[in-house]
Design an enzyme around this catalytic site. Structure first.
Site, PDB file in Angstrom:
ATOM      1  N   HIS A 192      46.005  41.257  49.994  1.00  9.20           N
ATOM      2  CA  HIS A 192      45.618  41.677  51.342  1.00  9.20           C
ATOM      3  C   HIS A 192      46.916  41.964  52.085  1.00  9.20           C
ATOM      4  O   HIS A 192      47.752  41.065  52.250  1.00  9.20           O
ATOM      5  CB  HIS A 192      44.802  40.582  52.026  1.00  9.20           C
ATOM      6  N   HIS A 205      42.158  48.191  53.361  1.00  7.86           N
ATOM      7  CA  HIS A 205      43.572  48.043  53.026  1.00  7.86           C
ATOM      8  C   HIS A 205      44.266  49.382  52.782  1.00  7.86           C
ATOM      9  O   HIS A 205      44.970  49.537  51.786  1.00  7.86           O
ATOM     10  CB  HIS A 205      43.728  47.166  51.778  1.00  7.86           C
TER      11      HIS A 205
END
Length: 608
Positions: free
Chosen positions: A585, A541
């Site tokens: 996310h 990420h």
């Protein structure tokens, strides 16, 4: 196991017969076509913007992707097979980090999507909008209320197409139908098949509800609690940026897509007369370090959507970045911006294994150990997009905060955006998973894994150039667990995992800590910290390396319109612009940023 990919040359040749808009060589682009916009990178940023801008038939758009086409690749289409796509594949940049001081000097494999769809084609498909506080902080930092939760939330509805799970089970209490979109391009759903651990995860929210409350739908703006995962695997197939936004519109005569081609720099055509800033109106591209280079022009804008690693690399190779660093690798500075490539933030993850009493509860390892079973469940998917291979890796997800009365707040500032933003995350998997690349599944034993992820880190890393060559990988330092808060938060999260499985619902199901985690004394700070340092890795990420700021903010790269400061004709639309990493996310956040950015471009807004 079956071969998971189709030969690339065969695939591109086949597509070329039916879809003239997709090109595998820049030499074949129409010589008489003038592009208003050139977009670099086909992930959730670039694919969205290319699709939305090309809605105007009078606007010609070129979308450039460094990697191959994603169509026909079985590992991309089958949700379960997402784990096969990285590392060391043709669809991954196959980056590595610098040795991480906070992780005992380990070098971390750092996968990023190098394929149409970008990382949305190789990720594990979790769909989380982030929190109300995350977006309100974006609005505060930028000075633009249009980035607030209330302003952006309608874009999520525009993006989403909430579809029923393929097993048609009753989803009452698992998702709030009313807060989602139902006609958008991106298919999302909850679990397509049940996992053996599902009733025990839910049971814990009843047994230990004070610490682990149940959350019916964590995409409401308040994600705190444990609930069902929503994922981009609608109708039993991965829903990527390409399948959602690009492939359905490839018949548009004004949209061209170029694959297998690297943008080596953005090209300036001189200075703007009024502002005396460099004007960027083209890109230089090549297919390899030894191939012919081509210059491509855009009459309106160049839009970088190459992601949090490649976008700052391209900016710096083009002379936009810290002047001293650029000089050290022989790049002439055109715009001195020390913030380019800085503020890299990512979520460190640690997988924690537990033994389970019976083999039938270890679903993933049963498939991994038995090639016949693998072929059977794959055949079930091929026959009707049904079964376990229609599913993502985790049916439940958890978002939790360190309590307000925790002693850590006596010495540390809270890096989260506010009370709706979690500090750490749980992911649940019915099988053995390790965050250390290359760790094999044990040949015996039965497992479940609960991963702990620090999602509001205070650590800040960087992306810098290793040389002046666009074909040399950049130097990536995510600085994992490099602050006292991050180390504490990970310790807290791992101990919280231990408390989670202490609920009575797990009695007779879990046999205790297992594999290497079996020897970790959860009561010992030293033992838990050592486990974290030895195991932590990325959950893929990276954000923040071309961060958005206010109009006169000197510690940012782009303005609230996502235009690159100190330039004209250059914009960034990808995860690199996020001023703080979302406690989520981030793919859904990037989709939403891209949808709004496309509207800003169409309207011609000049916020600053």
């Amino acid at each position: 196991m079956r071969l998971l990919t189709i030969g690339l040359l065969e695939l591109v040749a086949g597509l070329g017969l039916t879809r003239a808009a997709l090109f595998a060589d820049p030499a074949n682009l129409p010589s008489d076509r003038e592009y208003e916009y050139i977009i670099v990178g086909a992930g959730p940023g670039g694919s969205v913007v290319a699709s939305r801008l090309s809605e105007d038939p009078d606007i010609n758009v070129l979308l450039i992707e460094a990697g191959p086409n994603d169509e026909g690749v079985l590992g991309i289409e089958v949700p379960y097979l997402g784990y096969t796509l990285q590392p060391d594949t043709a669809y991954d940049w196959n980056y590595t980090t610098t040795p991480q001081t906070g992780l005992d000097g380990r070098v971390i494999v750092y996968s990023r999507g190098r394929v149409l769809g970008g990382s949305s084609s190789i990720n594990l498909m979790v769909w989380t909008r982030s929190s109300r506080d995350d977006f309100d902080r974006y609005a505060s930092v930028s000075g633009d209320d249009g980035w607030s939760w209330n302003a952006v939330e309608p874009y999520f509805r525009k993006i989403e197409h909430l579809v029923p799970p393929v097993d048609h089970h009753n989803t009452s209490g698992q998702v709030d139908f009313d807060i989602h979109g139902h006609i958008g391009p991106v298919n999302i759903t909850v679990a397509n098949v049940p996992f053996p651990i599902d009733p025990h995860v839910y049971g814990t929210t009843q047994d230990l509800s004070d610490e682990f409350p149940y959350n019916e739908d964590m995409n409401s703006g308040d994600p705190i609690g444990i609930g069902w995962t929503q994922g981009t695997y609608g109708n039993g197939m991965r829903s990527s940026a390409t399948s959602s936004y690009v492939r359905p519109v490839l018949t548009r005569p004004n949209l061209d897509v170029l694959v297998n081609t690297t943008v080596t720099e953005v090209i300036t055509t001189g200075e703007d007369v009024e502002g005396h800033v460099p004007v960027f109106a083209g890109v230089q591209v090549a297919q390899s370090s030894t191939s012919t280079s081509f210059a491509l022009r855009a009459t309106k804008e160049i839009i970088l959507s190459a992601g949090a690693i490649n976008t700052p690399q391209i900016l710096m190779l083009s002379g936009i970045g810290p002047s001293l660093h650029l000089a050290s690798v022989g790049v002439e500075t055109l715009v001195d911006n020390p913030t380019v490539g800085q503020h890299l933030a990512d979520h460190p993850r640690v997988s924690n294994q537990f033994g389970v009493a019976t083999g039938e509860d270890d679903l993933y390892d049963a498939i991994a150990r038995n090639s016949t079973l693998f072929d059977e469940v794959l055949a079930e998917w091929e026959a009707g997009k049904q079964g376990v291979m229609a599913n993502g890796g985790s049916n439940h997800i958890g978002w939790l905060r360190i309590p307000e009365d925790d002693p850590v707040w006596l010495t540390e500032e809270d890096p989260s955006a506010g009370p709706t933003s979690p500090h750490y995350e749980f992911l649940f998997r019915p099988g053995f998973t390790s965050t250390v690349t290359g760790t094999p599944v044990p040949s015996t034993g039965y497992f479940i894994t609960i991963s702990a992820v620090v999602v509001s880190p205070s650590s800040s890393g960087s992306v810098t150039l290793s040389s002046g060559s666009p074909f040399d990988f950049p130097t990536i330092d995510p600085a994992f667990l490099s602050t006292s808060f991050d180390a504490y938060a990970m310790r807290t999260a791992i101990r919280s995992v231990g408390r989670f499985v202490s609920a009575s619902t797990w009695d007779g199901f879990i046999t205790g800590q297992a594999a290497s985690f079996a020897s970790v004394d959860l009561d010992s700070d030293e033992a838990v910290d050592a486990w974290a340092r030895s195991q932590a890795s990325t959950i893929w990420h990276p954000t923040g390396t071309a961060r958005m700021g206010g109009c006169i903010d000197n510690d940012s790269v782009v303005d609230p319109d996502l235009r690159v400061k100190g330039t004209k004709g250059l914009r960034v639309i990808d995860a690199s612009v996020l001023p703080f990493i979302p406690a989520a996310h981030p793919q859904a956040v990037v989709y939403a940023f891209a949808e709004r950015a496309a509207d800003l471009i169409k309207s011609g807004r000049q916020f600053c």
